[in-house]
Write a protein that holds these residues in place. Structure first.
Motif, short mmCIF file in Angstrom:
data_model
loop_
_atom_site.label_atom_id
_atom_site.label_comp_id
_atom_site.label_asym_id
_atom_site.label_seq_id
_atom_site.Cartn_x
_atom_site.Cartn_y
_atom_site.Cartn_z
N LYS A 69 0.84 -1.20 0.00
CA LYS A 69 0.00 0.00 0.00
C LYS A 69 0.87 1.25 0.00
O LYS A 69 0.59 2.21 -0.70
N GLU A 70 1.95 1.24 0.80
CA GLU A 70 2.83 2.41 0.83
C GLU A 70 3.57 2.58 -0.49
O GLU A 70 3.79 3.70 -0.93
N GLN A 73 1.38 4.24 -3.43
CA GLN A 73 0.94 5.63 -3.43
C GLN A 73 1.54 6.35 -4.63
O GLN A 73 2.73 6.30 -4.89
N ARG A 89 3.70 12.85 -2.85
CA ARG A 89 2.89 11.62 -2.73
C ARG A 89 1.47 11.98 -2.35
O ARG A 89 1.23 12.88 -1.56
N LYS A 90 0.54 11.18 -2.88
CA LYS A 90 -0.86 11.37 -2.50
C LYS A 90 -1.01 10.94 -1.04
O LYS A 90 -0.46 9.93 -0.62
N THR A 91 -1.75 11.72 -0.30
CA THR A 91 -2.03 11.39 1.09
C THR A 91 -3.53 11.43 1.31
O THR A 91 -4.26 12.09 0.56
#
Length: 95
Positions: A69-70, A73, A89-91
């Motif tokens: 998952k990390e 991103q 990075r999308k957060t």
């Protein structure tokens, strides 16, 4: 005094008052035994090994999914207040 006369005063394990060590010797109710069976059963090593391997695999899989998952991103191009572009990075709102 012979050896047999001296032994008469000693308690023999089968006599009255002798208790089994551990939880097996304790007087309990059926309901307590039904809700706590692990206290009264002998350890079963194959089942313990199976449980340990299962828990280890589950935790490893959760760690693997978290790592994927990390890594998944996506980067996007952001613009700061001075007009410069940079990669970010999308957060989520929860981070």
């Amino acid at each position: 005094m012979s050896g047999t006369e001296a032994d008469k005063g000693k308690e023999v394990p089968g006599e009255k008052g002798f208790r089994t060590p551990g939880m097996r010797g304790v007087t309990t109710t059926t309901m307590f035994r039904a809700f706590n069976p692990e206290l009264f059963m002998k350890p079963n090593k194959p089942v313990m090994v199976f449980g340990l391997v299962s828990i280890t695999l589950c935790v490893g899989y959760l760690g693997y999914m978290h790592a994927m998952k990390e890594n998944d991103q996506v980067l996007y191009q952001a613009v700061d207040s001075q007009g410069e572009k940079y990669m970010r990075r999308k957060t989520s709102k929860w981070d």
